[in-house]
Design a protein around this motif. Sequence first.
Motif, PDB file in Angstrom:
ATOM      1  N   HIS A   1     -11.758  -5.375  -0.437  1.00  0.00           N
ATOM      2  CA  HIS A   1     -10.719  -6.658  -0.952  1.00  0.00           C
ATOM      3  C   HIS A   1     -11.548  -6.894  -2.158  1.00  0.00           C
ATOM      4  CE1 HIS A   1     -10.938 -11.779   0.679  1.00  0.00           C
ATOM      5  NE2 HIS A   1      -9.341 -10.410  -0.158  1.00  0.00           N
ATOM      6  N   GLY A   2     -12.810  -6.829  -2.854  1.00  0.00           N
ATOM      7  CA  GLY A   2     -13.072  -6.931  -3.977  1.00  0.00           C
ATOM      8  C   GLY A   2     -11.746  -6.313  -4.997  1.00  0.00           C
ATOM      9  N   GLU A   3     -11.331  -5.039  -4.804  1.00  0.00           N
ATOM     10  CA  GLU A   3     -10.653  -4.096  -5.424  1.00  0.00           C
ATOM     11  C   GLU A   3      -9.456  -4.757  -5.451  1.00  0.00           C
ATOM     12  OE1 GLU A   3      -9.479  -0.614  -3.404  1.00  0.00           O
ATOM     13  OE2 GLU A   3     -12.199  -0.096  -2.697  1.00  0.00           O
ATOM     14  N   LEU A   4      -8.802  -5.855  -4.513  1.00  0.00           N
ATOM     15  CA  LEU A   4      -7.150  -6.921  -4.306  1.00  0.00           C
ATOM     16  C   LEU A   4      -8.072  -7.532  -5.259  1.00  0.00           C
ATOM     17  CD1 LEU A   4      -4.293  -6.973  -3.532  1.00  0.00           C
ATOM     18  CD2 LEU A   4      -5.957  -8.223  -1.471  1.00  0.00           C
ATOM     19  N   THR A   5      -9.112  -8.265  -4.913  1.00  0.00           N
ATOM     20  CA  THR A   5      -9.563  -9.641  -5.809  1.00  0.00           C
ATOM     21  C   THR A   5      -9.294  -8.825  -7.957  1.00  0.00           C
ATOM     22  OG1 THR A   5     -10.577 -10.724  -4.367  1.00  0.00           O
ATOM     23  CG2 THR A   5     -11.123 -11.419  -6.344  1.00  0.00           C
TER      24      THR A   5
ATOM     25  N   HIS B   1       4.766  -8.383 -19.095  1.00  0.00           N
ATOM     26  CA  HIS B   1       4.291  -8.172 -17.953  1.00  0.00           C
ATOM     27  C   HIS B   1       5.136  -6.614 -17.663  1.00  0.00           C
ATOM     28  CE1 HIS B   1       4.905 -12.329 -17.752  1.00  0.00           C
ATOM     29  NE2 HIS B   1       5.346 -12.145 -19.115  1.00  0.00           N
ATOM     30  N   HIS B   2       5.178  -5.449 -18.573  1.00  0.00           N
ATOM     31  CA  HIS B   2       6.013  -4.146 -18.846  1.00  0.00           C
ATOM     32  C   HIS B   2       4.117  -3.036 -17.801  1.00  0.00           C
ATOM     33  CE1 HIS B   2       4.418  -4.601 -22.695  1.00  0.00           C
ATOM     34  NE2 HIS B   2       3.913  -4.410 -22.904  1.00  0.00           N
ATOM     35  N   ARG B   3       3.173  -4.155 -17.662  1.00  0.00           N
ATOM     36  CA  ARG B   3       1.477  -3.602 -17.713  1.00  0.00           C
ATOM     37  C   ARG B   3       1.950  -3.027 -16.463  1.00  0.00           C
ATOM     38  NH1 ARG B   3      -1.125  -1.514 -21.926  1.00  0.00           N
ATOM     39  NH2 ARG B   3      -0.697  -1.812 -23.557  1.00  0.00           N
ATOM     40  N   THR B   4       2.329  -2.246 -15.630  1.00  0.00           N
ATOM     41  CA  THR B   4       2.691  -1.839 -14.239  1.00  0.00           C
ATOM     42  C   THR B   4       2.159  -1.131 -13.318  1.00  0.00           C
ATOM     43  OG1 THR B   4       4.961  -1.183 -14.470  1.00  0.00           O
ATOM     44  CG2 THR B   4       4.916  -3.281 -14.098  1.00  0.00           C
TER      45      THR B   4
ATOM     46  N   ILE C   1      -1.121   2.224 -12.101  1.00  0.00           N
ATOM     47  CA  ILE C   1      -2.570   1.514 -11.885  1.00  0.00           C
ATOM     48  C   ILE C   1      -3.357   3.381 -11.563  1.00  0.00           C
ATOM     49  CG2 ILE C   1      -4.505   0.570 -10.662  1.00  0.00           C
ATOM     50  CD1 ILE C   1      -4.309  -1.131 -12.291  1.00  0.00           C
ATOM     51  N   ILE C   2      -3.897   3.822 -12.762  1.00  0.00           N
ATOM     52  CA  ILE C   2      -3.923   5.124 -12.529  1.00  0.00           C
ATOM     53  C   ILE C   2      -5.588   5.222 -12.141  1.00  0.00           C
ATOM     54  CG2 ILE C   2      -5.219   7.024 -13.846  1.00  0.00           C
ATOM     55  CD1 ILE C   2      -3.289   5.785 -17.078  1.00  0.00           C
ATOM     56  N   VAL C   3      -5.956   6.563 -10.983  1.00  0.00           N
ATOM     57  CA  VAL C   3      -6.353   6.396 -10.203  1.00  0.00           C
ATOM     58  C   VAL C   3      -6.504   8.005 -10.140  1.00  0.00           C
ATOM     59  CG1 VAL C   3      -7.296   6.064  -7.232  1.00  0.00           C
ATOM     60  CG2 VAL C   3      -6.131   4.094  -8.452  1.00  0.00           C
ATOM     61  N   PRO C   4      -8.351   8.692 -10.443  1.00  0.00           N
ATOM     62  CA  PRO C   4      -8.100  10.110  -9.970  1.00  0.00           C
ATOM     63  C   PRO C   4      -8.516  10.420  -8.474  1.00  0.00           C
ATOM     64  CG  PRO C   4     -10.299   8.716 -11.160  1.00  0.00           C
ATOM     65  CD  PRO C   4      -9.228   7.652 -10.561  1.00  0.00           C
ATOM     66  N   ASP C   5      -7.704  11.847  -8.091  1.00  0.00           N
ATOM     67  CA  ASP C   5      -7.920  11.720  -6.834  1.00  0.00           C
ATOM     68  C   ASP C   5      -9.204  12.458  -5.877  1.00  0.00           C
ATOM     69  OD1 ASP C   5      -8.560  14.451  -7.437  1.00  0.00           O
ATOM     70  OD2 ASP C   5      -7.087  15.872  -7.110  1.00  0.00           O
ATOM     71  N   SER C   6     -10.297  11.863  -6.342  1.00  0.00           N
ATOM     72  CA  SER C   6     -11.580  12.008  -5.870  1.00  0.00           C
ATOM     73  C   SER C   6     -11.132  10.673  -5.346  1.00  0.00           C
ATOM     74  CB  SER C   6     -12.924  11.988  -6.708  1.00  0.00           C
ATOM     75  OG  SER C   6     -12.293  12.063  -7.859  1.00  0.00           O
ATOM     76  N   ALA C   7     -10.485   9.537  -5.770  1.00  0.00           N
ATOM     77  CA  ALA C   7     -10.779   7.941  -5.566  1.00  0.00           C
ATOM     78  C   ALA C   7     -10.975   7.699  -3.803  1.00  0.00           C
ATOM     79  CB  ALA C   7     -10.308   6.999  -5.909  1.00  0.00           C
ATOM     80  N   HIS C   8     -11.659   7.326  -4.433  1.00  0.00           N
ATOM     81  CA  HIS C   8     -11.785   6.833  -2.453  1.00  0.00           C
ATOM     82  C   HIS C   8     -10.510   6.002  -2.003  1.00  0.00           C
ATOM     83  CE1 HIS C   8     -12.626   4.081   1.453  1.00  0.00           C
ATOM     84  NE2 HIS C   8     -13.609   5.019   1.437  1.00  0.00           N
ATOM     85  N   GLY C   9     -10.103   5.960  -0.837  1.00  0.00           N
ATOM     86  CA  GLY C   9      -8.568   5.583  -0.263  1.00  0.00           C
ATOM     87  C   GLY C   9      -7.803   4.299  -0.576  1.00  0.00           C
ATOM     88  N   THR C  10      -9.512   3.399  -0.685  1.00  0.00           N
ATOM     89  CA  THR C  10      -8.957   1.986  -0.520  1.00  0.00           C
ATOM     90  C   THR C  10      -8.534   1.963  -2.378  1.00  0.00           C
ATOM     91  OG1 THR C  10     -11.533   1.416  -1.328  1.00  0.00           O
ATOM     92  CG2 THR C  10     -10.627   1.292   1.317  1.00  0.00           C
ATOM     93  N   ASN C  11      -8.647   2.729  -3.003  1.00  0.00           N
ATOM     94  CA  ASN C  11      -8.131   2.539  -4.343  1.00  0.00           C
ATOM     95  C   ASN C  11      -6.418   2.104  -4.516  1.00  0.00           C
ATOM     96  OD1 ASN C  11     -11.366   3.888  -6.654  1.00  0.00           O
ATOM     97  ND2 ASN C  11     -10.706   2.595  -4.981  1.00  0.00           N
ATOM     98  N   PRO C  12      -6.306   3.194  -4.116  1.00  0.00           N
ATOM     99  CA  PRO C  12      -4.869   3.282  -4.301  1.00  0.00           C
ATOM    100  C   PRO C  12      -4.294   2.586  -3.488  1.00  0.00           C
ATOM    101  CG  PRO C  12      -5.087   5.407  -3.185  1.00  0.00           C
ATOM    102  CD  PRO C  12      -6.591   5.096  -3.853  1.00  0.00           C
ATOM    103  N   ALA C  13      -4.418   1.850  -2.336  1.00  0.00           N
ATOM    104  CA  ALA C  13      -4.236   1.533  -1.215  1.00  0.00           C
ATOM    105  C   ALA C  13      -4.374  -0.131  -2.007  1.00  0.00           C
ATOM    106  CB  ALA C  13      -5.241   0.922  -0.376  1.00  0.00           C
TER     107      ALA C  13
ATOM    108  N   SER D   1      -4.624  -0.605  -5.691  1.00  0.00           N
ATOM    109  CA  SER D   1      -3.472  -0.872  -6.170  1.00  0.00           C
ATOM    110  C   SER D   1      -1.715  -1.312  -5.556  1.00  0.00           C
ATOM    111  CB  SER D   1      -3.616   0.747  -7.178  1.00  0.00           C
ATOM    112  OG  SER D   1      -2.015   0.699  -7.626  1.00  0.00           O
ATOM    113  N   ALA D   2      -1.653  -0.623  -4.535  1.00  0.00           N
ATOM    114  CA  ALA D   2      -0.125  -1.108  -4.003  1.00  0.00           C
ATOM    115  C   ALA D   2       0.241  -2.088  -3.719  1.00  0.00           C
ATOM    116  CB  ALA D   2       0.167   0.032  -2.678  1.00  0.00           C
ATOM    117  N   MET D   3      -1.349  -2.937  -2.927  1.00  0.00           N
ATOM    118  CA  MET D   3      -1.234  -3.822  -2.308  1.00  0.00           C
ATOM    119  C   MET D   3      -1.432  -4.740  -3.810  1.00  0.00           C
ATOM    120  SD  MET D   3      -3.317  -4.650   1.186  1.00  0.00           S
ATOM    121  CE  MET D   3      -3.482  -6.351   0.880  1.00  0.00           C
ATOM    122  N   ALA D   4      -1.883  -5.369  -4.657  1.00  0.00           N
ATOM    123  CA  ALA D   4      -1.177  -5.866  -5.809  1.00  0.00           C
ATOM    124  C   ALA D   4      -0.063  -5.859  -6.802  1.00  0.00           C
ATOM    125  CB  ALA D   4      -3.062  -5.053  -7.000  1.00  0.00           C
ATOM    126  N   GLY D   5       0.759  -4.579  -6.190  1.00  0.00           N
ATOM    127  CA  GLY D   5       1.784  -4.458  -6.331  1.00  0.00           C
ATOM    128  C   GLY D   5       1.576  -3.788  -8.048  1.00  0.00           C
ATOM    129  N   PHE D   6       0.617  -3.631  -7.535  1.00  0.00           N
ATOM    130  CA  PHE D   6       1.561  -2.120  -9.372  1.00  0.00           C
ATOM    131  C   PHE D   6       2.003  -0.648  -8.318  1.00  0.00           C
ATOM    132  CE2 PHE D   6      -2.431  -4.204 -10.924  1.00  0.00           C
ATOM    133  CZ  PHE D   6      -1.793  -5.013 -11.683  1.00  0.00           C
TER     134      PHE D   6
END
Length: 477
Positions: A133-137, A152-155, A157-169, A171-176
């Motif tokens: 929830h902090g990530e999303l905030t 507006h074109h900055r859409t 988010i870069i996430v390394p493959d070792s990241a916790h699964g919540t990071n890409p999730a 990012s997607a929830m925030a619309g990136f």
Amino acid sequence: MKLVFERSIPGYETDWLGASDVPGSAIPENLRRQTDLHLPELSQNELSRHYTQLAKESFGVNDGFYPLGSCTMKYNPKVNDEVAGLEGFKEIHPLQPVETIQGALEVMTTAESWLSEINGMDAFTFQPAAGAHGELTALLMIKAYHELNGDHHRTKIIVPDSAHGTNPASSAMAGFETVNIPSDEFGCVDLETLKAAVGPDTAGLMLTNPNTVGIFDPNITEITKIVHDAGGLNYYDGANLNPIMGIVRPGDMGFDVVHLNIHKTFSTPHGGGGPGMGPVGCKAILKDFLPDYYPVETNGTWAFTTPKHTIGQVKGFYGHFSILTRALTYLLTLGGDGITASAKAAVLNANYLLHGLKEKYQVPYGDHCMHEFVISLSQLKKQTGVSALDMAKALLDYQMHPPTMYFPLIVPEALMLEPTETESKQTLDEAIQIFLDLYDQAMENGEVFHEYPLTTPVGRVDEVGAARNPQIRYLFD
Ligand SMILES: Cc1ncc(COP(=O)(O)O)c(C=O)c1O
């Protein structure tokens, strides 16, 4: 063991609760429950026996070594619970007038100043209910920042493959759009890959350091500079703050915004689905975007304010306040030196365990670690058929809780161990011996491992069956 519903004696009267003194609500007839509510009917002593039995059937941090670590459960000093339970904290209500909760607001701003100092940030919000929830905030704040600047074109988010699964999730929830980049052979960010990934569409980078294989990225300031130079912001996933608190600060590494798993690092258990807290700290450039209800002090009086470009509220009221009282107690009892000592002990314990296990187990990422490390059982599995799951179950027969299994995903047959700062050398020596003995047992006869655990109240469960055919509610006759 019987379920609480199976212990129920229909018609057993209990009168623990007095009559309600709250006026009835005007719920329309068609929305009201049509059938009786099924509640177990038990005497207080039967209920107490039920929970005592449940506690005996599970394994907790008070039962034995628990190398799942701060990720889920580290030992938390009892005084923190005691302070959280003080009447003045426990009994306050979020709708109370602000002049009657000045002490609670002081707790918030004091915790804010401690956490800002530890992280090299300028402000904190305590609203988010967990790490994710902090990530999303934080990502919504990054988004609002770019939008206010007309970017507006900055859409992405870069996430390394070792990241916790919540990071890409998140990012997607925030619309990136998430750009996944592979780690190098040390589990760290490859600079050339990062340089190729950033551009005018980069909104930011999400990174945890030390990373999920327990390595501190030596190129961290270069990494954050690459992102800044491209116009992006750096987000620090603070779930792994344990080994660096009081030693290095995310703010000094070049991060603009962080979330903390305060419910891991600062003294509240993470497990069990209980309330958590994922405070978000930020540098001054993002302060105006913090969620609503930001407490400030002016001449000894506290009030809630609305940040100028707030992303709005992300949770009802002000966050899980009792977790913050635990965290602040922990910070104040340890003090600055104690916080540093705790981080150092966490790192020392993890390295001691790593070197003990290295004698027989494969350690894919190097000789040293921070607060946690990963072993791989893929070689052992090839030789003996014993998987990471089999080994984890076998540990239960030795009164040890299994470590995190099959994470991070980049390591096959992974077991991730985090002893935490509170374990003694004796406990670590015992744990090492158990691991080494189990390795020898696997070499002699791997077959038996598929049956483990043999001595626990519940034996090997059908995990595939449980996942494919979950029975998660009680069906009344
Ligand atoms: C590295 C990392 N990031 C993020 C999270 C998410 O935190 P939470 O489970 O509180 O949502 C975790 C959780 O364990 C984590 O280990």
